[in-house]
Design a protein around this motif. Structure first.
Motif, PDB file in Angstrom:
ATOM      1  N   GLY A   1       0.831  -1.163  -0.055  1.00  0.00           N
ATOM      2  CA  GLY A   1      -0.018   0.013   0.056  1.00  0.00           C
ATOM      3  C   GLY A   1       0.609   1.226   0.112  1.00  0.00           C
ATOM      4  N   ASP A   2       0.164   2.154   0.473  1.00  0.00           N
ATOM      5  CA  ASP A   2       0.871   3.665   0.581  1.00  0.00           C
ATOM      6  C   ASP A   2       2.254   3.606   1.407  1.00  0.00           C
ATOM      7  OD1 ASP A   2      -1.175   4.403  -0.965  1.00  0.00           O
ATOM      8  OD2 ASP A   2      -2.184   5.597   0.653  1.00  0.00           O
TER       9      ASP A   2
ATOM     10  N   GLY B   1      -4.698  10.794  -8.416  1.00  0.00           N
ATOM     11  CA  GLY B   1      -3.401  10.603  -8.634  1.00  0.00           C
ATOM     12  C   GLY B   1      -2.382  10.918  -9.654  1.00  0.00           C
TER      13      GLY B   1
ATOM     14  N   CYS C   1      -4.851  -0.747 -11.405  1.00  0.00           N
ATOM     15  CA  CYS C   1      -4.703  -0.066  -9.809  1.00  0.00           C
ATOM     16  C   CYS C   1      -5.929   0.514  -9.441  1.00  0.00           C
ATOM     17  CB  CYS C   1      -3.443   0.888  -9.927  1.00  0.00           C
ATOM     18  SG  CYS C   1      -1.699   0.045 -10.095  1.00  0.00           S
ATOM     19  N   ALA C   2      -6.350   0.720  -8.305  1.00  0.00           N
ATOM     20  CA  ALA C   2      -7.459   1.263  -7.717  1.00  0.00           C
ATOM     21  C   ALA C   2      -7.493   3.132  -7.463  1.00  0.00           C
ATOM     22  CB  ALA C   2      -7.683   0.593  -6.335  1.00  0.00           C
ATOM     23  N   PHE C   3      -6.409   3.301  -7.690  1.00  0.00           N
ATOM     24  CA  PHE C   3      -6.531   5.123  -7.504  1.00  0.00           C
ATOM     25  C   PHE C   3      -7.168   5.708  -8.587  1.00  0.00           C
ATOM     26  CE2 PHE C   3      -2.529   3.916  -8.912  1.00  0.00           C
ATOM     27  CZ  PHE C   3      -2.169   4.737  -9.976  1.00  0.00           C
TER      28      PHE C   3
ATOM     29  N   THR D   1      -3.551   4.152  -2.990  1.00  0.00           N
ATOM     30  CA  THR D   1      -4.494   5.343  -3.102  1.00  0.00           C
ATOM     31  C   THR D   1      -3.817   6.395  -3.734  1.00  0.00           C
ATOM     32  OG1 THR D   1      -4.131   6.236  -0.919  1.00  0.00           O
ATOM     33  CG2 THR D   1      -5.620   4.506  -1.049  1.00  0.00           C
ATOM     34  N   ASP D   2      -4.921   7.460  -4.090  1.00  0.00           N
ATOM     35  CA  ASP D   2      -4.080   8.890  -4.592  1.00  0.00           C
ATOM     36  C   ASP D   2      -3.378   9.609  -3.910  1.00  0.00           C
ATOM     37  OD1 ASP D   2      -6.004   8.518  -6.907  1.00  0.00           O
ATOM     38  OD2 ASP D   2      -7.520   9.479  -5.806  1.00  0.00           O
ATOM     39  N   ASP D   3      -3.395   9.281  -2.393  1.00  0.00           N
ATOM     40  CA  ASP D   3      -2.358  10.052  -1.552  1.00  0.00           C
ATOM     41  C   ASP D   3      -1.038   9.042  -1.651  1.00  0.00           C
ATOM     42  OD1 ASP D   3      -4.538  11.608  -0.714  1.00  0.00           O
ATOM     43  OD2 ASP D   3      -5.137  10.399   1.052  1.00  0.00           O
TER      44      ASP D   3
ATOM     45  N   ARG E   1      -3.520  -2.690  -5.727  1.00  0.00           N
ATOM     46  CA  ARG E   1      -5.051  -2.512  -5.290  1.00  0.00           C
ATOM     47  C   ARG E   1      -5.164  -1.508  -4.258  1.00  0.00           C
ATOM     48  NH1 ARG E   1      -8.776  -7.129  -7.821  1.00  0.00           N
ATOM     49  NH2 ARG E   1      -7.983  -7.072 -10.025  1.00  0.00           N
ATOM     50  N   ALA E   2      -4.220  -1.606  -3.282  1.00  0.00           N
ATOM     51  CA  ALA E   2      -4.144  -1.055  -1.904  1.00  0.00           C
ATOM     52  C   ALA E   2      -3.491   0.269  -1.995  1.00  0.00           C
ATOM     53  CB  ALA E   2      -3.253  -1.938  -0.742  1.00  0.00           C
TER      54      ALA E   2
ATOM     55  N   GLY F   1     -10.284   3.557 -10.624  1.00  0.00           N
ATOM     56  CA  GLY F   1     -11.115   4.784  -9.892  1.00  0.00           C
ATOM     57  C   GLY F   1     -11.297   5.715 -10.767  1.00  0.00           C
TER      58      GLY F   1
END
Length: 535
Positions: free
Chosen positions: A130-131, A185, A179-181, A157-159, A154-155, A206
């Motif tokens: 993840g991030d 992003g 990916c999920a963002f 995020t935009d951040d 997928r874990a 996303g």
């Protein structure tokens, strides 16, 4: 008794030993710098021939090896392990969360401080990092990172993407897939990485509710959008990036005519790929200055649209049309290309029904046509093949697949196309193996003929073939496929520079590279200099 005693045998004296002046001096090798000045010189069998190589030269030699050979060399000794890690520029990691734990990832990144091309890939069914992992990557590799590939994270995020982009301001190429963002992003990357030149986005999940981006890429040269829902949110990248030259839109939902119509006339766009897309003549006709055009399975584009883009793109060099058996593009559109695009070098037609009328125009008006491929055309027969043989004097590669040609038409190639070096015939029931033999013999072995029989494969190729990948297997790509990733702890994947190499070619390349690396780095035990690395 009664017998004379036998006389003792005289032995020949042994030859005198050679004089010291006549004997050649034994070979002497220099010891490593670690040896003392008064130490006795060691024999050749006990010397490490790479001990005196500078670290820079050792790293240069490692850079000439493939991923598998580099990994094997890193197991020779501790010095080679350190030199290989310090000089590695490309790295691919399995991004499953259990493998890249917060305790293991920092040590792994510290081992390869010079990495500038990083790939993080995860299985779609597994839990990805993840991030936090991206933050560690940004902290250790961010300033030197130039290329980044993210697959199935997928874990993230935009951040997380924004934090990575803030530390990797020198990023030039970004490829994301599955990916999920979302668009935020990507927008953060464009704002932080002003040097970004290539952007590839595939199956980004996303984007459903994303607003259109309000930022462009000042240095963006290549943009690829694949299998996106609401991909129109990236319209500003297409219309407001002043240096955009290559655009690929493949299997994206929605209407793309408004986006293409908004491209300014002064744009530098020269290469366009449209595949399985909702686009019509209005969108295609709005473009100008193209040099490479791919139209694959876009049934709303007709002869009128092709004629319009040809009229506005006189420097067109490569044209690929997959008509999808829709009969919307034929002789009229190709005749317009022949009249307006005299620089045409490569023409690939799939599912397009053309006749000798358009072939004669193309041959007469496009004297630099070197590569021609015709697949699945119901109207390309012996008459059309004879026209190609008689008119296309500059042709070098020809591919015919699933067309109603026979031996009569193929025999005409023996008399025409003097510069022809490669012929590929697939799934043409009227062509026999005897014809392929005659065609190959007509050029005294200088012509490579790749031929198969429908229902069973057969191949005739000469050893002096220019390439073994088949005609136009990699046609239309100005950039050679590059091996972006050097894998750690995974199987080696070798690929050729064009097309798919044969099994014999792949094996020989592997043997040659291994023998070369072994001969360059063969070591014998010295007993004093270095300690072997234990895995």
């Amino acid at each position: 008794m009664g017998q004379c005693p036998s006389a003792p045998r005289r032995r020949k004296p042994p030859p005198p030993p050679p004089s010291p002046a006549a004997a050649p001096p034994p070979p002497r090798l220099l010891l490593s710098s670690a040896s003392s000045a008064g130490a006795e010189e060691a024999p050749a069998e006990g010397v490490d021939h790479t001990a005196d190589l500078p670290e820079e030269l050792l790293a240069l030699v490692f850079s000439l090896l493939g991923s598998g050979d580099r990994k094997r060399c890193s197991l020779v000794c501790r010095r080679w392990l350190a030199a290989e890690a310090a000089s590695r520029l490309r790295l691919a990691l399995d991004a499953r969360a259990p493998l890249l734990s917060p305790a293991a990832l920092p040590r792994l990144l510290d081992r390869f401080p010079a990495v500038s091309k990083l790939a993080l890939k995860c299985d779609r069914r597994a839990e990805s990092v993840g991030d936090a992992a991206l933050a560690l990557v940004a902290a250790r590799l961010g300033p030197g990172l130039r290329r980044l590939k993210l697959r199935a994270l997928r874990a993230v995020t935009d951040d997380g993407i924004a934090a990575l982009a803030a530390r990797a301001a020198g990023l030039r190429k970004l490829s994301v897939g599955s990916c999920a963002f979302g668009a935020k992003g990507i927008e953060a990357v464009l704002r932080s990485c002003a040097s970004l030149e290539e952007l590839s986005i595939k199956r980004l999940r996303g984007l459903a509710d994303s607003e259109p981006l309000a930022v462009s890429g000042p240095r963006l040269q290549s943009l690829s959008l694949k299998e996106l829902y609401n991909g129109q949110c990236f319209a500003s990248l297409i219309t407001h990036s002043p240096n955009l030259k290559t655009l690929k839109i493949i299997r994206c939902s929605g209407d793309w005519d408004p986006v293409l119509q908004a491209v300014p006339r002064e744009a530098l766009l020269t290469e366009l790929h449209l595949e399985k897309l909702q686009v019509s003549d209005r969108g295609v006709a709005a473009l100008c200055g193209l040099e490479v055009l791919y139209l694959a399975k876009v049934p709303e584009v007709t002869d009128a649209g092709l004629a319009a883009v040809a009229a506005r793109s006189p420097r067109l060099r490569k044209l690929h049309v997959d008509g999808w058996k829709a009969n919307r593009i034929g002789d009229r559109g190709l005749a317009a290309v022949a009249h307006k695009c005299a620089s045409l070098q490569e023409l690939v037609l799939i599912g397009v029904n053309l006749t000798s009328a358009s072939i004669e125009l193309i041959a007469a008006n496009c004297p630099t046509l070197e590569r021609l491929a015709l697949c699945g055309s119901d109207t390309f027969g012996d008459a059309e093949m004879a026209c190609v043989a008689a008119k296309c004097a500059a042709l070098r590669k020809l591919c015919i697949k699933a067309c109603p040609v026979s031996d009569v038409g193929m025999d005409k190639l023996a008399e025409g196309c003097p510069r022809l070096v490669k012929v590929k015939v697939k799934k043409c029931r009227g062509v026999t193996s005897e014809c392929a033999e005659r065609l190959r013999a007509s050029r005294h072995g200088a012509l490579s003929v790749n031929f198969d029989i429908p229902g069973g494969a057969g191949e005739l190729q000469d050893a002096r073939s220019v390439d073994e990948s088949g005609a136009l297997d990699n046609a239309g790509s100005d950039v050679l496929p590059e091996d972006l990733d050097d894998r750690i702890g995974g199987p080696d994947i070798s690929s050729g520079s064009s097309g798919r190499p044969s099994r014999w070619k792949a094996r020989m390349g592997s043997l040659i590279s291994r023998s070369l690396s072994v001969s360059m780095f063969r070591m014998r035990p010295s007993g004093a200099c270095y300690t072997s690395h234990e895995s």
